[in-house]
Design a protein around this motif. Sequence first.
Motif, mmCIF file in Angstrom:
data_model
loop_
_atom_site.group_PDB
_atom_site.id
_atom_site.type_symbol
_atom_site.label_atom_id
_atom_site.label_comp_id
_atom_site.label_asym_id
_atom_site.label_seq_id
_atom_site.Cartn_x
_atom_site.Cartn_y
_atom_site.Cartn_z
ATOM 1 N N UNK A 162 0.835 -1.207 0.000
ATOM 2 C CA UNK A 162 0.000 0.000 0.000
ATOM 3 C C UNK A 162 0.869 1.256 0.000
ATOM 4 N N UNK A 163 1.930 1.247 0.792
ATOM 5 C CA UNK A 163 2.827 2.400 0.849
ATOM 6 C C UNK A 163 3.459 2.645 -0.517
ATOM 7 N N UNK A 164 3.872 1.572 -1.182
ATOM 8 C CA UNK A 164 4.497 1.700 -2.509
ATOM 9 C C UNK A 164 3.503 2.264 -3.523
ATOM 10 N N UNK A 165 2.259 1.791 -3.442
ATOM 11 C CA UNK A 165 1.238 2.281 -4.368
ATOM 12 C C UNK A 165 0.929 3.749 -4.119
ATOM 13 N N UNK A 166 0.831 4.140 -2.843
ATOM 14 C CA UNK A 166 0.520 5.535 -2.520
ATOM 15 C C UNK A 166 1.678 6.453 -2.911
ATOM 16 N N UNK A 167 2.911 5.953 -2.824
ATOM 17 C CA UNK A 167 4.092 6.769 -3.160
ATOM 18 C C UNK A 167 4.024 7.257 -4.603
ATOM 19 N N UNK A 168 3.512 6.412 -5.494
ATOM 20 C CA UNK A 168 3.385 6.820 -6.901
ATOM 21 C C UNK A 168 2.404 7.970 -7.038
ATOM 22 N N UNK A 169 1.284 7.900 -6.304
ATOM 23 C CA UNK A 169 0.303 8.987 -6.350
ATOM 24 C C UNK A 169 0.851 10.258 -5.708
ATOM 25 N N UNK A 170 1.593 10.102 -4.606
ATOM 26 C CA UNK A 170 2.172 11.261 -3.930
ATOM 27 C C UNK A 170 3.095 12.028 -4.867
ATOM 28 N N UNK A 171 3.884 11.304 -5.628
ATOM 29 C CA UNK A 171 4.790 11.960 -6.580
ATOM 30 C C UNK A 171 4.007 12.650 -7.683
ATOM 31 N N UNK A 172 2.945 11.998 -8.161
ATOM 32 C CA UNK A 172 2.146 12.570 -9.253
ATOM 33 C C UNK A 172 1.472 13.863 -8.838
ATOM 34 N N UNK A 173 1.010 13.930 -7.571
ATOM 35 C CA UNK A 173 0.253 15.089 -7.117
ATOM 36 C C UNK A 173 1.107 16.116 -6.385
ATOM 37 N N UNK A 174 2.406 15.948 -6.405
ATOM 38 C CA UNK A 174 3.303 16.960 -5.861
ATOM 39 C C UNK A 174 3.334 17.046 -4.350
ATOM 40 N N UNK A 175 3.036 15.920 -3.671
ATOM 41 C CA UNK A 175 3.149 15.936 -2.215
ATOM 42 C C UNK A 175 4.618 16.015 -1.832
ATOM 43 N N UNK A 176 4.938 16.747 -0.750
ATOM 44 C CA UNK A 176 6.334 16.944 -0.371
ATOM 45 C C UNK A 176 6.978 15.707 0.241
ATOM 46 N N UNK A 177 6.266 14.585 0.287
ATOM 47 C CA UNK A 177 6.701 13.389 0.996
ATOM 48 C C UNK A 177 5.621 13.021 1.997
ATOM 49 N N UNK A 178 5.721 11.840 2.570
ATOM 50 C CA UNK A 178 4.710 11.428 3.532
ATOM 51 C C UNK A 178 5.309 10.431 4.507
ATOM 52 N N UNK A 179 4.632 10.277 5.647
ATOM 53 C CA UNK A 179 5.013 9.312 6.665
ATOM 54 C C UNK A 179 3.910 8.270 6.765
ATOM 55 N N UNK A 180 4.264 6.989 6.621
ATOM 56 C CA UNK A 180 3.282 5.917 6.650
ATOM 57 C C UNK A 180 3.315 5.217 8.004
ATOM 58 N N UNK A 181 2.113 5.008 8.588
ATOM 59 C CA UNK A 181 2.000 4.362 9.897
ATOM 60 C C UNK A 181 0.913 3.290 9.824
ATOM 61 N N UNK A 182 1.235 2.022 10.161
ATOM 62 C CA UNK A 182 0.215 0.972 10.199
ATOM 63 C C UNK A 182 -0.540 1.023 11.520
ATOM 64 N N UNK A 183 -1.871 1.069 11.458
ATOM 65 C CA UNK A 183 -2.666 1.219 12.677
ATOM 66 C C UNK A 183 -3.875 0.289 12.657
ATOM 67 N N UNK A 184 -4.422 0.067 13.833
ATOM 68 C CA UNK A 184 -5.767 -0.481 13.982
ATOM 69 C C UNK A 184 -6.492 0.428 14.951
ATOM 70 N N UNK A 185 -7.374 1.261 14.420
ATOM 71 C CA UNK A 185 -8.094 2.210 15.273
ATOM 72 C C UNK A 185 -8.991 1.470 16.254
ATOM 73 N N UNK A 186 -9.598 0.369 15.795
ATOM 74 C CA UNK A 186 -10.520 -0.383 16.653
ATOM 75 C C UNK A 186 -9.787 -1.000 17.839
ATOM 76 N N UNK A 187 -8.600 -1.572 17.580
ATOM 77 C CA UNK A 187 -7.847 -2.236 18.643
ATOM 78 C C UNK A 187 -6.881 -1.295 19.361
ATOM 79 N N UNK A 188 -6.608 -0.149 18.755
ATOM 80 C CA UNK A 188 -5.712 0.812 19.387
ATOM 81 C C UNK A 188 -4.256 0.664 19.004
ATOM 82 N N UNK A 189 -3.948 -0.195 18.038
ATOM 83 C CA UNK A 189 -2.557 -0.415 17.634
ATOM 84 C C UNK A 189 -1.965 0.816 16.967
ATOM 85 N N UNK A 190 -0.855 1.312 17.497
ATOM 86 C CA UNK A 190 -0.083 2.414 16.904
ATOM 87 C C UNK A 190 -0.874 3.703 16.751
ATOM 88 N N UNK A 191 -1.920 3.887 17.549
ATOM 89 C CA UNK A 191 -2.648 5.146 17.527
ATOM 90 C C UNK A 191 -2.069 6.074 18.588
#
Length: 403
Positions: A162-191
């Motif tokens: 997913x991160x690799x796929x989003x990176x292509x879109x980020x480059x296309x739309x001129x995003x300055x870069x991004x930070x990817x974090x895997x989470x589970x909002x329901x369980x509270x993981x990495x929130x």
Amino acid sequence: MTGMTVDTLRFATAGSVDDGKSTLVGRLLHDSKSVLADQLEAVATASRNRGKDAPDLALLTDGLRAEREQGITIDVAYRYFATPKRRFILADTPGHVQYTRNMVTGASTAELAIILVDARNGVVEQTRRHAAVAGLLRVPQVVLAVNKMDLVGYRQDVFERIVEEFAADAAEFGLPGFTAIPVSALAGDNVVERSAHMGWYTGPALLEFLESVPVGADPADAPVRFPVQYVLRHGDVRHYAGQLVSGSLRVGDRVTVHPSGETTEVAAIDVLGEEVPVAYAPQSVGVRLADQRDVSRGDMVTAGGGAPTLTRDVRAAVCHLADRPLRVGDRVLLKHTTRTVKALVKDLGGALALAVNDLGRITLRTAEPLALDDYAVSRRTGAFILIDPADGATLTAGMVDLG
């Protein structure tokens, strides 16, 4: 004892339908202990009434009855919370494509955007639209929150794909870069707390990142931009009041007044009723000039390098906000900082009209010159809105593109 200064981060969230955005925001508020006991009890009661064993944290953010009945979020909701390290202003924006205008509203002043993705679905068309809006609005920081990792077995390969796929879109739309974090909002993981289920992830939890990301005011040596809001007269003396939107202004500085192009010096600066030798953005100030100049509301006082572009031809990227279409040939009012001028829509990037939520390109001709900066340089002096002269309704949000 003098306490440490606590700064404020303004951030926006965006996600597709059912990505779990309301649950993520609810988890942030709950686990950071930003929810009052009576609010928690109300959520617990509502959850039991729905037949749920555990409190549905999404209910902390879905405040409108219509939202709750439909199970969707339909408007921008602003939430305020704080931790010992930082205060937060959260613009919780809707996910549907028909509410792109709401995301533009919420993200326009944000310093960070969280784009939520369902780990089971990956990057979808609405994810790309959110990335496009974040790029269009030049949001300085973007977080890709890959949610529902518990439903894909907390697998590293799913996250990385997913991160690799989003990176292509980020480059296309001129995003300055991004930070990817895997989470589970329901369980509270990495929130709020780091997850015990994803030992392969060594980065910060979401709140940890939000607490530590730099909150950047414009540098003090940025070019001075001071749009005049009020002219205050005391006998023969005039003070010009408004907000210094970038740079630092000092007594004795040589300044230029736009659109007239006249130059003079700063004789005095007033902040909260007291004279000061220097003022810094974003302070509200009163300025007295050395010479009696014909300065009025909407004029722009500038100093330093990087002078604004004075022009009557405005090119911009836009998001159309109104239900009524914008058409070539329309006569509108353009509001830029404190200045409002008449304008004519000359071109819509080849389109005949823009409908509500459309993103597009526009060329305008204004009745009077404007002192503009490129939106990529300044989100304050590179932005404008178009207004219907008949009823004063806001039509379109624009981002100046001088290129």
